[in-house]
Design a protein around this motif. Structure first.
Motif, short mmCIF file in Angstrom:
data_model
loop_
_atom_site.label_atom_id
_atom_site.label_comp_id
_atom_site.label_asym_id
_atom_site.label_seq_id
_atom_site.Cartn_x
_atom_site.Cartn_y
_atom_site.Cartn_z
N SER A 270 -16.01 74.98 -125.11
CA SER A 270 -17.29 75.68 -125.15
C SER A 270 -17.26 76.94 -124.30
N LEU A 271 -16.64 76.86 -123.12
CA LEU A 271 -16.55 78.03 -122.26
C LEU A 271 -15.71 79.12 -122.92
N GLY A 272 -14.66 78.71 -123.64
CA GLY A 272 -13.86 79.69 -124.36
C GLY A 272 -14.66 80.40 -125.44
N GLN A 273 -15.48 79.62 -126.17
CA GLN A 273 -16.32 80.23 -127.19
C GLN A 273 -17.38 81.14 -126.57
N LEU A 274 -17.91 80.72 -125.41
CA LEU A 274 -18.90 81.54 -124.72
C LEU A 274 -18.27 82.85 -124.26
N THR A 275 -17.03 82.81 -123.82
CA THR A 275 -16.31 84.04 -123.47
C THR A 275 -16.20 84.96 -124.68
N ASN A 276 -15.92 84.39 -125.83
CA ASN A 276 -15.86 85.19 -127.06
C ASN A 276 -17.21 85.84 -127.35
N LEU A 277 -18.29 85.08 -127.15
CA LEU A 277 -19.62 85.65 -127.38
C LEU A 277 -19.88 86.83 -126.44
N LEU A 278 -19.50 86.68 -125.18
CA LEU A 278 -19.72 87.76 -124.22
C LEU A 278 -18.81 88.95 -124.50
N THR A 279 -17.68 88.71 -125.13
CA THR A 279 -16.82 89.82 -125.56
C THR A 279 -17.47 90.57 -126.72
N LEU B 186 -26.66 73.14 -124.45
CA LEU B 186 -27.06 74.34 -125.20
C LEU B 186 -25.84 75.13 -125.64
N PHE B 187 -24.89 75.36 -124.73
CA PHE B 187 -23.68 76.09 -125.09
C PHE B 187 -22.91 75.34 -126.17
N ARG B 188 -22.85 74.01 -126.03
CA ARG B 188 -22.10 73.21 -127.00
C ARG B 188 -22.77 73.29 -128.37
N ALA B 189 -24.11 73.26 -128.42
CA ALA B 189 -24.81 73.36 -129.70
C ALA B 189 -24.50 74.69 -130.38
N MET B 190 -24.45 75.77 -129.59
CA MET B 190 -24.16 77.08 -130.16
C MET B 190 -22.72 77.16 -130.66
N THR B 191 -21.78 76.71 -129.84
CA THR B 191 -20.38 76.81 -130.23
C THR B 191 -20.05 75.88 -131.39
N ASP B 192 -20.66 74.68 -131.40
CA ASP B 192 -20.44 73.77 -132.53
C ASP B 192 -20.98 74.37 -133.83
N ALA B 193 -22.15 75.01 -133.75
CA ALA B 193 -22.73 75.62 -134.96
C ALA B 193 -21.86 76.77 -135.47
N LEU B 194 -21.31 77.54 -134.55
CA LEU B 194 -20.40 78.61 -134.97
C LEU B 194 -19.16 78.04 -135.62
N GLU B 195 -18.65 76.94 -135.07
CA GLU B 195 -17.44 76.33 -135.64
C GLU B 195 -17.72 75.71 -137.00
N ARG B 196 -18.90 75.09 -137.17
CA ARG B 196 -19.25 74.47 -138.46
C ARG B 196 -19.61 75.49 -139.52
N GLY B 197 -20.05 76.67 -139.10
CA GLY B 197 -20.54 77.66 -140.05
C GLY B 197 -22.05 77.63 -140.20
N VAL C 47 -15.55 88.93 -135.08
CA VAL C 47 -16.09 87.69 -135.63
C VAL C 47 -15.13 87.07 -136.65
N GLU C 48 -14.37 87.89 -137.34
CA GLU C 48 -13.36 87.33 -138.24
C GLU C 48 -12.24 86.66 -137.46
N ARG C 49 -11.85 87.27 -136.34
CA ARG C 49 -10.81 86.66 -135.50
C ARG C 49 -11.29 85.34 -134.90
N TYR C 50 -12.56 85.27 -134.52
CA TYR C 50 -13.09 84.05 -133.93
C TYR C 50 -13.46 82.99 -134.97
N GLY C 51 -13.44 83.35 -136.27
CA GLY C 51 -13.78 82.39 -137.31
C GLY C 51 -15.27 82.23 -137.52
N TRP C 52 -16.07 83.26 -137.19
CA TRP C 52 -17.53 83.18 -137.30
C TRP C 52 -18.06 84.01 -138.47
N ALA C 53 -17.19 84.56 -139.29
CA ALA C 53 -17.62 85.49 -140.33
C ALA C 53 -17.95 84.79 -141.64
#
Length: 851
Positions: free
Chosen positions: A389-398, A586-597, A612-618
């Motif tokens: 989750s922290l890794g995904q949050l870092t991606n969000l802040l990037t 909260l962070f886990r809910a956000m990162t899980d939703a991004l991972e699920r699509g 977002v394409e690199r992170y798999g969120w596109a």
């Protein structure tokens, strides 16, 4: 003089003490910083803190100190100044002008012990100016000297535990006693002889029992104390973790302090046993306990870092959504600092995770106990999840600085997709909103009803064939724009429709599907909706959603505000306050939703889109697989992509469940065939609009590779007629159901199937295809078959069984993604994988030929 205890309560926004440390020469800072951090402070060096400081320390020359006061002012009532080689006159001037306490020091590097002496003066010394430029300076009172000595024994770097014990004896009894102890330690053989005599006398009952009891207490008392301290440290860490999860950051001071003090006591106590156990060859016991204490210390450090991270996130979050009108620093700087702190937290979490892995592997006491091991495994899983989750949050802040309007104002289209009426990218678009980003801040969401917008469309746009034939619509609108399962294409279409209907060209599209809103409700708790005078929870969401989105609820559909849009705005407002909300959840809910699509992102800015394409969120359909990374092994990728669209204009997907079975057979000649069966069950009570459910009419698409050939399509065992290309492209009334159609695109083959599942009924759909490309083992006699199973955004209630059948002369070694609810079984000639399809998953099977 303010006591240390009272200083800790000055910060009302963040109870964990913050020390602002400004230094002219940063090379002498480490011992002073170490002292502050060891005693529970968060140290901010050579910059201002976003959180009110409890301590202000300035190290430098007289001119440097004056400059700092002119630039930053006094942050606390009584700052502490460490003044370089100066006379008392200048020190007195600082005391008179700024009401500070001054320690006159040399411009050199200080040892940890010297730093503790200086801070002891700051906390308990009565003079306002004290010189520390020679060994005879800075007398300490008895209380400060005792505390200093204990800490010094613990922190001093000794080459061995024997050296530490020698030092302790010297401190307590003097040099003569230390010399005798050293001399005695060299006579190991004599000590063992004496020990044998003692044991002989003991069994001959020649020693008085009171002496035996005293010896028993002396030997075991430290061990009992060690156990109590480890338990107290564990309790403090557990209590703090629970408070952090509840968002009660202000209440974490006591359990953090309890854990810190208890760990220090346990470490000191363990040192008493180290030499005796080493002498008798039991170094393993000591090593295991040292690792246990190291783990607890790492976890405590992680929690301390997380506390600061949560508090900073709350401040930044408030600024992002314009809840803080006068930020102390530019948001870009705050975001970068938050990102750096996340990196530090990830490091401490990773270190604790590694320590726990070693303990589970070596199983020292108490990790050999079943109950302790079970808890440790659960903690390890939580570490893994938190690190991810922290890794995904870092991606969000990037990503955020690129899209948040620092260079120019940006407008984004937010589409709310109701997954109870499933559509290719997540659900039916019932409402949309616009959000403006400027200077890093997100403005208020402006919700718009999609039907009102569609009423503004001028001109005609031909809809896709299934929309025209199954929905009976002759025009294409924004509400049906997410027809392409690749969100990159659907988002472009949605932005085009929105621009034509509203005159505003969005800079990006954000899609939010129903499952993410439910996860947020579990985190936030009940949400009040004053617009409709109701209270929504995770448990009543589906029922309320059906009630408020049924066709006859709002008078005049062009004037209504959609339920999902109102709810999303209310949830966002509650999240930005963070009161009583578990930040990790909260962070886990956000990162899980991004991972699920269930959250999809698309931007016109090329840099943002690339991220977002690199992170798999596109929301791109899977194209690359792990097979693309195989070099010396034969690898055969298989993509199973099934996309549904609810064409019955109801919320029947709330009542529909699926049981999906995928059987792939690899023949001895390498021929690969796949059979897919899906059992649909519709538990809708009736077809009345008030129920929200009813007959489920769906258009299902299978996306296949170019070399795939369809072999059969049946419904309840009966072949489904396949329409011609002319029938498929005709814009007339819908054809009788069920029907199928097969056509090709640039990406591959598509098999579309239209059918219905009546209320209270079930249907079994079967589809099979054969690959034109054979699966061949490499010259070494090995190979990999990889099955990638796509989970459609918004899809709920699907169980999956995947089986791979292969020649019995092969040996299979399967692996899959970690999933607590999954089971993986390998039998001769078959691999079976059972799971709930909550996200896109992959099954990889390594084959070798038997000798």
């Amino acid at each position: 003089m303010t006591s240390p205890a009272s200083r800790l309560t000055q910060n009302t926004d963040f109870d964990f003490p913050v020390a602002c440390l400004d230094a002219q020469d940063f090379s002498i800072v480490p011992p002073f910083r170490e002292f502050l951090e060891t005693h529970g402070c968060v140290v901010v060096s050579n910059r201002q803190s976003a959180i009110a400081a409890s301590y202000q320390i300035i190290i430098g020359s007289y001119e440097y100190v004056k400059t700092i006061f002119e630039k930053n002012g006094k942050l606390v009532d009584h700052p502490f100044v460490l003044l370089y080689d100066s006379d008392k006159t200048k020190a007195d001037d600082l005391v008179a002008s700024h009401s500070v306490k001054v320690a006159i020091i040399q411009a050199k590097q200080y040892s940890p012990r010297e730093a503790e002496r200086i801070f002891a003066y700051f906390f308990v010394g009565s003079e306002m100016v004290q010189s520390f430029t020679s060994e005879t300076d800075a007398p300490l009172d008895a209380l400060a000297r005792t505390a200093q000595g204990e800490a010094d024994i613990y922190r001093k770097n000794f080459s061995s535990s024997g050296e530490r014990i020698d030092h302790l004896i010297q401190e307590v009894y003097g040099e003569d006693e230390r010399a005798r102890a050293v001399e005695t330690s060299k006579k190991t053989k004599k000590r063992y002889t004496t020990l044998r005599k003692i044991m002989h006398n003991l069994f001959a009952f020649r020693i008085p029992w009171n002496f035996l009891i005293t010896l028993f207490i002396v030997v075991l008392a430290p061990l009992v104390w060690y156990g109590i301290m480890v338990g107290a440290a564990t309790l403090g860490i557990s209590s703090s973790e629970s408070l952090i999860r509840r968002g009660a950051i202000a209440d974490t001071n006591r359990p953090i302090a309890l854990a810190s003090v208890s760990l220090t006591q346990a470490e000191l106590t363990l040192g008493l046993y180290k030499t005796p156990l080493t002498l008798v060859g039991q170094q393993g016991i000591i090593r295991g306990q040292e690792r246990l204490l190291s783990l607890l210390r790492d976890v405590l450090t992680s929690e301390t870092s997380a506390i600061y991270l949560v508090s900073e996130s709350k401040l930044v979050g408030g600024a992002l959504f314009s809840l803080r009108s006068d930020p102390e620093e530019h948001l870009a700087v705050e975001l970068e600092r938050l990102k750096n702190h996340i990196a530090v937290t990830m490091g401490t979490v990773g270190l604790a995770q590694a320590e726990l892995g070693v303990l589970l592997s070596e199983a020292p006491f108490p990790f050999g106990l079943g109950s302790v091991r079970k808890v440790a495994l659960e903690v390890r899983d939580r570490f893994t999840s938190l690190h991810k989750s922290l890794g995904q949050l870092t991606n969000l802040l990037t990503l955020y600085p690129v899209i948040s309007g620092f260079d120019q104002s940006k407008t984004y289209l937010v589409i709310f997709q109701n997954s109870m009426e499933l559509r290719p990218t997540g659900g039916f678009i019932g409402s949309v909103a616009t959000a403006t980003a400027r200077d890093g801040r997100i403005g208020t969401l402006e919700i718009q009803d999609v039907y009102a917008l569609d009423g503004q469309l001028k001109g005609h746009v031909d809809p896709p064939g299934p929309i025209a034939q199954l929905l009976g619509q002759e025009h294409w609108y924004l509400r049906d724009s997410n027809w392409d399962p690749d969100f990159r294409k659907s988002s472009e279409r949605a932005a085009w429709f929105y621009e034509k209907e509203s005159g505003v060209k969005p800079d990006g599209v954000i899609a939010i599907s129903t499952p993410f809103l439910i996860d947020l409700l579990r985190v936030t708790g009940p949400v009040e909706l004053p617009d409709i005078n109701d209270r929504i929870t995770a448990d009543n969401f589906f029922g309320k959603s059906i009630f408020y989105t049924r066709a006859d609820f709002f008078p005049g559909s062009t004037q209504k505000k959609d339920f999902l849009g109102i709810l999303a705005t209310a949830i966002l407002e509650k999240i930005t306050t963070m009161n009583g909300i578990d930040p990790t959840a909260l962070f886990r809910a956000m990162t899980d939703a991004l991972e699920r699509g269930d959250i999809l992102l698309s931007f016109s800015d090329r840099g943002a889109q690339s991220l977002v394409e690199r992170y798999g969120w596109a929301g791109a359909l899977p194209t690359r697989t792990l097979c693309d990374e195989e070099n010396d092994t034969a690898c055969f990728p298989e993509q199973i992509v099934a996309i549904e669209a609810n064409m019955s204009v109801n919320k029947a997907n709330y009542f529909v469940t699926r049981s999906e079975s995928i059987d792939t057979t690899i023949s001895p000649t390498g021929e690969v065939t796949t059979d897919v069966t899906i059992l649909y069950q519709n538990s809708s009570p009736n077809d009345h609009p008030a129920s929200g459910g009813g007959t489920y009419k769906t258009y299902l698409r299978f996306l296949l590779p170019q070399d795939a050939a369809t072999e059969g399509i049946t419904l309840n065992g009966r072949p489904i007629p396949v329409r011609s290309d002319k029938q498929r492209t005709t814009r007339t009334a819908q054809a009788p159901l069920p029907y199928a159609e097969v056509y090709t695109t640039d990406e591959g083959s598509v098999v579309g199937i239209a059918f219905v599942v009546e209320s209270g009924d079930s249907q079994l759909l079967a589809f099979s295809f054969r690959r034109g490309k054979p699966f061949r083992l490499s010259e070494k006699g090995d190979g990999v078959y990889e099955m990638n199973i796509f989970r459609q955004p918004g899809l709920l209630g699907t169980t999956l069984t995947a089986r791979v059948h292969y020649p019995e002369q092969w040996i299979a070694s399967p692996e899959t993604q970690s999933n607590a609810a999954a089971s993986l079984v390998a039998n001769p000639g078959e691999v079976r994988y059972n799971t709930a399809l909550t996200k896109t998953t992959a099954l990889r099977v390594h084959f070798i030929t038997s000798p």
